[in-house]
Design a protein around this motif. Structure first.
Motif, PDB file in Angstrom:
ATOM      1  N   SER A 126     -19.273  -5.085  -3.889  1.00  0.00           N
ATOM      2  CA  SER A 126     -19.209  -5.074  -2.424  1.00  0.00           C
ATOM      3  C   SER A 126     -17.812  -5.401  -1.910  1.00  0.00           C
ATOM      4  CB  SER A 126     -20.210  -6.082  -1.843  1.00  0.00           C
ATOM      5  OG  SER A 126     -21.524  -5.754  -2.218  1.00  0.00           O
ATOM      6  N   TRP A 127     -16.837  -5.403  -2.812  1.00  0.00           N
ATOM      7  CA  TRP A 127     -15.475  -5.792  -2.440  1.00  0.00           C
ATOM      8  C   TRP A 127     -14.481  -4.768  -2.966  1.00  0.00           C
ATOM      9  CZ3 TRP A 127     -13.534  -9.451   0.710  1.00  0.00           C
ATOM     10  CH2 TRP A 127     -12.167  -9.754   0.619  1.00  0.00           C
ATOM     11  N   ARG A 128     -13.495  -4.450  -2.151  1.00  0.00           N
ATOM     12  CA  ARG A 128     -12.436  -3.531  -2.560  1.00  0.00           C
ATOM     13  C   ARG A 128     -11.111  -4.274  -2.642  1.00  0.00           C
ATOM     14  NH1 ARG A 128      -9.218   0.719   1.143  1.00  0.00           N
ATOM     15  NH2 ARG A 128      -7.891   1.634  -0.469  1.00  0.00           N
ATOM     16  N   THR A 129     -10.491  -4.263  -3.817  1.00  0.00           N
ATOM     17  CA  THR A 129      -9.148  -4.812  -3.965  1.00  0.00           C
ATOM     18  C   THR A 129      -8.148  -3.775  -3.477  1.00  0.00           C
ATOM     19  OG1 THR A 129      -9.733  -6.269  -5.814  1.00  0.00           O
ATOM     20  CG2 THR A 129      -7.418  -5.624  -5.608  1.00  0.00           C
ATOM     21  N   ILE A 130      -7.430  -4.107  -2.415  1.00  0.00           N
ATOM     22  CA  ILE A 130      -6.460  -3.182  -1.817  1.00  0.00           C
ATOM     23  C   ILE A 130      -5.083  -3.366  -2.431  1.00  0.00           C
ATOM     24  CG2 ILE A 130      -5.362  -2.507   0.367  1.00  0.00           C
ATOM     25  CD1 ILE A 130      -7.949  -3.375   1.778  1.00  0.00           C
ATOM     26  N   GLY A 140       1.273   0.229  19.308  1.00  0.00           N
ATOM     27  CA  GLY A 140       2.589  -0.366  19.514  1.00  0.00           C
ATOM     28  C   GLY A 140       3.684   0.422  18.840  1.00  0.00           C
ATOM     29  N   HIS A 141       3.671   0.444  17.502  1.00  0.00           N
ATOM     30  CA  HIS A 141       4.681   1.192  16.755  1.00  0.00           C
ATOM     31  C   HIS A 141       4.009   1.992  15.644  1.00  0.00           C
ATOM     32  CE1 HIS A 141       7.989  -0.881  18.775  1.00  0.00           C
ATOM     33  NE2 HIS A 141       7.311  -1.997  18.605  1.00  0.00           N
ATOM     34  N   PRO A 142       3.063   2.888  15.976  1.00  0.00           N
ATOM     35  CA  PRO A 142       2.399   3.664  14.922  1.00  0.00           C
ATOM     36  C   PRO A 142       3.407   4.510  14.159  1.00  0.00           C
ATOM     37  CG  PRO A 142       1.974   4.612  17.087  1.00  0.00           C
ATOM     38  CD  PRO A 142       2.652   3.299  17.322  1.00  0.00           C
ATOM     39  N   GLY A 143       3.282   4.505  12.831  1.00  0.00           N
ATOM     40  CA  GLY A 143       4.241   5.229  12.013  1.00  0.00           C
ATOM     41  C   GLY A 143       5.546   4.494  11.846  1.00  0.00           C
ATOM     42  N   GLY A 144       5.685   3.321  12.503  1.00  0.00           N
ATOM     43  CA  GLY A 144       6.905   2.539  12.398  1.00  0.00           C
ATOM     44  C   GLY A 144       6.666   1.276  11.607  1.00  0.00           C
ATOM     45  N   ASP A 145       6.154   0.233  12.267  1.00  0.00           N
ATOM     46  CA  ASP A 145       5.919  -1.039  11.597  1.00  0.00           C
ATOM     47  C   ASP A 145       4.985  -0.850  10.403  1.00  0.00           C
ATOM     48  OD1 ASP A 145       7.368  -1.940  13.709  1.00  0.00           O
ATOM     49  OD2 ASP A 145       5.990  -3.536  14.276  1.00  0.00           O
ATOM     50  N   GLY A 146       5.321  -1.509   9.309  1.00  0.00           N
ATOM     51  CA  GLY A 146       4.489  -1.424   8.118  1.00  0.00           C
ATOM     52  C   GLY A 146       4.730  -2.623   7.226  1.00  0.00           C
ATOM     53  N   GLY A 147       3.808  -2.866   6.313  1.00  0.00           N
ATOM     54  CA  GLY A 147       3.958  -3.987   5.403  1.00  0.00           C
ATOM     55  C   GLY A 147       3.067  -3.845   4.188  1.00  0.00           C
ATOM     56  N   GLU A 148       3.400  -4.617   3.146  1.00  0.00           N
ATOM     57  CA  GLU A 148       2.636  -4.614   1.905  1.00  0.00           C
ATOM     58  C   GLU A 148       2.394  -6.058   1.487  1.00  0.00           C
ATOM     59  OE1 GLU A 148       4.663  -0.454   0.289  1.00  0.00           O
ATOM     60  OE2 GLU A 148       5.287  -2.382  -0.565  1.00  0.00           O
ATOM     61  N   GLY A 149       1.138  -6.442   1.382  1.00  0.00           N
ATOM     62  CA  GLY A 149       0.810  -7.796   0.963  1.00  0.00           C
ATOM     63  C   GLY A 149       0.971  -7.965  -0.535  1.00  0.00           C
ATOM     64  N   ASP A 150       0.947  -9.212  -0.983  1.00  0.00           N
ATOM     65  CA  ASP A 150       1.014  -9.475  -2.417  1.00  0.00           C
ATOM     66  C   ASP A 150      -0.341  -9.233  -3.072  1.00  0.00           C
ATOM     67  OD1 ASP A 150       3.730 -10.137  -2.595  1.00  0.00           O
ATOM     68  OD2 ASP A 150       3.355 -12.176  -1.917  1.00  0.00           O
ATOM     69  N   SER A 151      -1.391  -9.831  -2.522  1.00  0.00           N
ATOM     70  CA  SER A 151      -2.764  -9.582  -2.967  1.00  0.00           C
ATOM     71  C   SER A 151      -3.619  -9.433  -1.719  1.00  0.00           C
ATOM     72  CB  SER A 151      -3.300 -10.738  -3.822  1.00  0.00           C
ATOM     73  OG  SER A 151      -2.671 -10.790  -5.082  1.00  0.00           O
ATOM     74  N   THR A 152      -4.385  -8.348  -1.634  1.00  0.00           N
ATOM     75  CA  THR A 152      -5.212  -8.113  -0.454  1.00  0.00           C
ATOM     76  C   THR A 152      -6.533  -7.478  -0.870  1.00  0.00           C
ATOM     77  OG1 THR A 152      -4.401  -5.867   0.001  1.00  0.00           O
ATOM     78  CG2 THR A 152      -3.126  -7.680   0.919  1.00  0.00           C
ATOM     79  N   GLY A 153      -7.513  -7.609   0.007  1.00  0.00           N
ATOM     80  CA  GLY A 153      -8.800  -6.976  -0.252  1.00  0.00           C
ATOM     81  C   GLY A 153      -9.720  -7.121   0.937  1.00  0.00           C
ATOM     82  N   GLY A 154     -10.827  -6.377   0.892  1.00  0.00           N
ATOM     83  CA  GLY A 154     -11.799  -6.425   1.976  1.00  0.00           C
ATOM     84  C   GLY A 154     -13.149  -5.911   1.517  1.00  0.00           C
ATOM     85  N   PRO A 155     -14.172  -6.100   2.342  1.00  0.00           N
ATOM     86  CA  PRO A 155     -15.536  -5.738   1.947  1.00  0.00           C
ATOM     87  C   PRO A 155     -15.787  -4.234   2.021  1.00  0.00           C
ATOM     88  CG  PRO A 155     -15.534  -6.540   4.198  1.00  0.00           C
ATOM     89  CD  PRO A 155     -14.128  -6.699   3.697  1.00  0.00           C
TER      90      PRO A 155
END
Length: 301
Positions: A126-130, A140-155
């Motif tokens: 039931s969990w996805r590691t992103i 606000g800034h679609p296609g502009g602001d962006g980022g990459e986490g170190d470890s992320t996930g969601g249901p």
């Protein structure tokens, strides 16, 4: 080769050779303040050379337009470079880069500890590691602001599709200061339009030789004592829910680790976007588990 220096120091000119660049890169010691080493963008090749010579895990790059950001991302992926985009702020045209060091990757032990409990609870499917996948602003800034986490996930299925935002983000800092990690935390909450629910920060403080863990969530400021029912008061604000400090005790044999302020608790509702059902509940990394985690971190020093 571009210039690179701490913001508190004067700029220094450098030659095109990597050996010359290494002499003016800010050392790990001097990067342990609130001012990250900074370089002005001149070319992608020059940027890659600066990254090669950077000894810490954090670098700020100025004069990066949204078009350049896209091109840097394309060239990075094509050359299979391992650095990550901590965050890109298009209005300021600043790109913050993570250069993974052994100590920087201390975030993985925390995420793995949570994920192991998830699997043992029967909720692994039931969990996805992103992971470190790039997330971009939708407003606000679609296609502009962006980022990459170190470890992320969601249901799953709520956050199981491509480009969906995680509910849990873990960010780590070696040379990156705690104040910059706080900027990372605010970026995730704001840019995701509050779809991120927990930001966990892990910072190794070299001066104190201490590992600092902070768990941040958001709440409406109306929930705070004395708040008024204005639109400003109703806005979601980051709230520090837990601070855990881990230190090494070399007076014991074998060496032990002191965990101040107890176990780390990750709330089920924030992770899975619903109330827990029968047999479900918050995920707790105990003091003993945090001590075992700290032992692995200290091996990276």
């Amino acid at each position: 080769m571009p210039e690179i220096a701490s913001r508190s120091a004067a700029s220094a000119s450098v030659s095109a050779s990597a050996s010359s660049a290494s002499t003016i890169l800010t050392s790990v010691e001097s990067m342990r303040d609130d001012n990250p080493p900074t370089t002005q963008f001149t070319s992608i090749q020059d940027l890659f050379e600066v990254i090669n010579c950077t000894t810490g895990d954090f670098l700020a790059v100025t004069n990066v337009s949204p078009i350049l950001f896209t091109e840097i991302e394309r060239k990075r992926d094509k050359r299979r470079r391992k650095f990550r985009f901590r965050r890109y702020e298009s209005d300021r045209q600043i790109l913050f880069i993570t250069i993974p060091t052994d100590l920087h990757e201390l975030h993985f032990g925390l995420y793995q500890g949570y994920h192991n409990k998830l699997v043992r609870s029967g909720r692994g499917n039931s969990w996805r590691t992103i992971g470190t996948a790039t997330r971009r602003a939708q407003q606000g800034h679609p296609g502009g602001d962006g980022g990459e986490g170190d470890s992320t996930g969601g249901p799953k299925p709520e956050r199981g599709m491509k480009r969906f935002w995680p509910t849990l983000v873990i960010e780590a800092g070696d040379s990156e200061s705690l104040s910059e990690l706080h900027n990372d935390m605010r970026w995730w909450f704001f840019t995701s339009e509050h779809q991120v629910r927990i930001v966990l920060l892990a910072k190794f403080d070299h001066t104190r030789r201490a590992l600092i863990l902070e768990k941040w969530e958001e709440e409406s400021s109306m929930a705070r004592p004395g708040a008024t029912t204005t639109r400003h008061a109703a806005a979601l604000q980051p709230v520090l829910r837990q601070t855990i400090t881990i230190t090494e005790d070399v007076t014991t044999n074998p060496v032990s680790y002191n965990v101040a302020r107890g176990a780390l608790v990750l709330g089920f509702r924030f992770l899975f976007l619903r109330d827990p059902g029968p047999g479900e509940g918050d995920f707790v990394l105990s003091v003993q588990e945090l001590q075992a985690y700290a032992e692995e971190v200290w091996k990276m020093l």
